[in-house]
Design a protein around this motif. Sequence first.
Motif, PDB file in Angstrom:
ATOM      1  N   TYR A 369     -29.210  28.967  19.886  1.00  7.83           N
ATOM      2  CA  TYR A 369     -28.005  28.144  20.014  1.00  7.83           C
ATOM      3  C   TYR A 369     -26.930  28.900  20.793  1.00  7.83           C
ATOM      4  CZ  TYR A 369     -29.656  24.650  16.596  1.00  7.83           C
ATOM      5  OH  TYR A 369     -30.342  23.668  15.942  1.00  7.83           O
ATOM      6  N   GLN A 376     -23.141  27.312  29.066  1.00 10.78           N
ATOM      7  CA  GLN A 376     -22.262  26.189  29.359  1.00 10.78           C
ATOM      8  C   GLN A 376     -20.806  26.586  29.546  1.00 10.78           C
ATOM      9  OE1 GLN A 376     -23.012  22.454  27.039  1.00 10.78           O
ATOM     10  NE2 GLN A 376     -24.344  23.798  25.841  1.00 10.78           N
ATOM     11  N   VAL A 393     -18.128  18.561  27.322  1.00 14.61           N
ATOM     12  CA  VAL A 393     -19.168  19.525  26.956  1.00 14.61           C
ATOM     13  C   VAL A 393     -20.551  18.942  27.243  1.00 14.61           C
ATOM     14  CG1 VAL A 393     -20.224  20.794  25.044  1.00 14.61           C
ATOM     15  CG2 VAL A 393     -17.736  20.655  25.237  1.00 14.61           C
ATOM     16  N   LEU A 394     -20.743  17.661  26.916  1.00 15.33           N
ATOM     17  CA  LEU A 394     -22.031  17.012  27.170  1.00 15.33           C
ATOM     18  C   LEU A 394     -22.304  16.895  28.658  1.00 15.33           C
ATOM     19  CD1 LEU A 394     -24.541  15.497  26.191  1.00 15.33           C
ATOM     20  CD2 LEU A 394     -23.175  13.410  26.100  1.00 15.33           C
ATOM     21  N   ALA A 397     -23.364  20.184  30.137  1.00 12.63           N
ATOM     22  CA  ALA A 397     -24.737  20.542  29.772  1.00 12.63           C
ATOM     23  C   ALA A 397     -25.750  19.823  30.640  1.00 12.63           C
ATOM     24  CB  ALA A 397     -24.980  20.208  28.297  1.00 12.63           C
ATOM     25  N   SER A 407     -33.617  23.560  27.777  1.00 13.77           N
ATOM     26  CA  SER A 407     -33.783  22.368  26.939  1.00 13.77           C
ATOM     27  C   SER A 407     -35.180  21.788  27.085  1.00 13.77           C
ATOM     28  CB  SER A 407     -32.733  21.316  27.305  1.00 13.77           C
ATOM     29  OG  SER A 407     -31.422  21.816  27.091  1.00 13.77           O
ATOM     30  N   LEU A 442     -25.469  21.501  20.664  1.00  7.50           N
ATOM     31  CA  LEU A 442     -24.318  20.982  21.399  1.00  7.50           C
ATOM     32  C   LEU A 442     -23.136  20.757  20.467  1.00  7.50           C
ATOM     33  CD1 LEU A 442     -23.344  19.858  24.195  1.00  7.50           C
ATOM     34  CD2 LEU A 442     -24.044  17.607  23.349  1.00  7.50           C
ATOM     35  N   TRP A 446     -19.580  22.797  20.652  1.00  7.06           N
ATOM     36  CA  TRP A 446     -18.311  22.087  20.828  1.00  7.06           C
ATOM     37  C   TRP A 446     -17.369  22.346  19.654  1.00  7.06           C
ATOM     38  CZ3 TRP A 446     -16.898  17.888  17.534  1.00  7.06           C
ATOM     39  CH2 TRP A 446     -15.660  17.323  17.836  1.00  7.06           C
TER      40      TRP A 446
END
Length: 592
Positions: A369, A376, A393-394, A397, A407, A442, A446
């Motif tokens: 993690y 990122q 943040v998404l 990524a 991933s 994720l 965040w």
Amino acid sequence: MASGTETLTAPQRAPAGPPQRPQGRKMVRWFDPFVLLKAGVRSTISTTIGEQADRRLLDALAAPKVEPSDFSVDEAGRPREELWLDFVADLGDGWDSTYAVAQTVSRPTLTLKDETGTTYETRRGEVLVFGGDEVYPEASVKEYEERTVRPWEAAMRGQGPAPHLFAIPGNHDWYDGLVSFMRLFCQGRQSAGWRMHQRRSYFAMKLPHGWWLLGTDMQLESDIDEPQVRYFQELATHMKEEDRIILCLAEPAWLLGQVRPPGERTYLDNNLDFLEQQVLGKKVSVFLTGDIHHYRRHANEEGRQKIIAGGGGAFLHPTHVPRKEASLPDGFTARKTFPSKEESRRLCWRNLGFLGHNPSFGVLTGLLYLLLAWMQVADLSEGGTVAWKLSRVLGAALVNPGVLLLSVMLVLGMVGLADARFGRGRWVAGVLHGVAHLAASLFVFWGAFALTGALLPLGSVPQELLGALLVFAGGFLLGPTLMGVYLLLSLNGFEAHANEAFSALAIPDWKNFLRLRIDREGRLWLYPIGLRRVPRNWKRGETARDPDWVADDKDATPPELIEPPIVIGAVRPSAPRVAGRSSPEYAGPAAP
């Protein structure tokens, strides 16, 4: 001269000094990354070597004679009227479980009650049979010494003459090409725990009243080699038509097809048919095996028995799979499991505490993690500031090549992990599992940096360090929890991951072994003996008649009969078959 009032006491041990604890090994943690890596490498190497160089061929050349050990007569050459034997499989794991079984086996006598309250007096076996996988996680001289030899020697010390030991190898014994197994069990080495006689990785014993006990070695690929075939063919010439056979195997061919992915019959299954029909020329009366770490018995109307007794010390395997057992060939039906299927299903819920059982796995997911988060951070700068909105943040990524590559690798890894028993749903299970970890990483990333950004200056060293620490902590806690939930749903919902879901728990309890007796009438008695909860605490034995360590745990349970003894009638070719069940179960004469 002793007075008439003097009492005799057992000889005392020398003072042991301050209280001590056994210096035994803990249960193998199969989800420890280093254990997984090492076991995987060993398995690959041993399989490769086994395919190219079969150790059994060399051993057959070193010991060419077919000389079964004769226990039908005593040391003076007189015919034995009866004989006791013990069968233990899947041992050599944690101290508590392995030693608890060894200590129970080593007692000179054992008084047992079955579920009806009937009491049976049993005696320690003069012969001890190890039924495969004598050590975990891999075979080596050190592992055998620490996980198998030491606990058994400590248990047997002071308990009378050491038994005659015979052993067959399981897949874990083959992980070093059978080198350590042959050194320990097939070179006549003697110890405080046993006496050795065999010279090959398979063996034969002639027992009283027309009984024989044979142990086979099917190697890693469920293969029976040509020298072994010739060995048993020659042995069959010494058997009478009415003689009967107890066959020890390293794996239960009759159950593997139900708990492993559907497919063609295994080599092992075909080899059993070949042994019975082409080599021995008769049906086997009793099959004994381990490999699956629980007790399970099948029987048919002829009185033939197929028994799994893999409770010698290794972690417990579930009994609630398969949910509906398919009928086996020749009319064999399921009779008993230990623990019960209901108890097994309940134990599976312990996977919700996966982290507590496998903390080192949490370190692995914490680092994973953290790596995803580190990739990122650089993409979140916006006009000299850092945007911590979840959508930002998404988005970062989804456009980061490193994050995308890692991933994809994670998802494919989870697909590879997914049990083939999912069938066509294997990809679905693997993708969902992988995506769950990605979503969790994720969210943790965040949340950690949004929280620290609200408390500390953005981009400062303290903020980044604290954020990284929180990401690692989140991965440490959440990653194993998701794995535990996945294993729980897979096993209780889809009958998949039976091995992984219970190896993760490393349950030391619900141990078992078989005690066999051939009585004066030639009947074979099978006593399945169980330990629901093994001791966790021990103290030094106080007298010379005690083993090195005795239980000091009020929560431990005494040994018990898992079910009433199974009795197979004496060898009488003209006697009618008897079917039915009583207490003890009378199986009747097996077919010759």
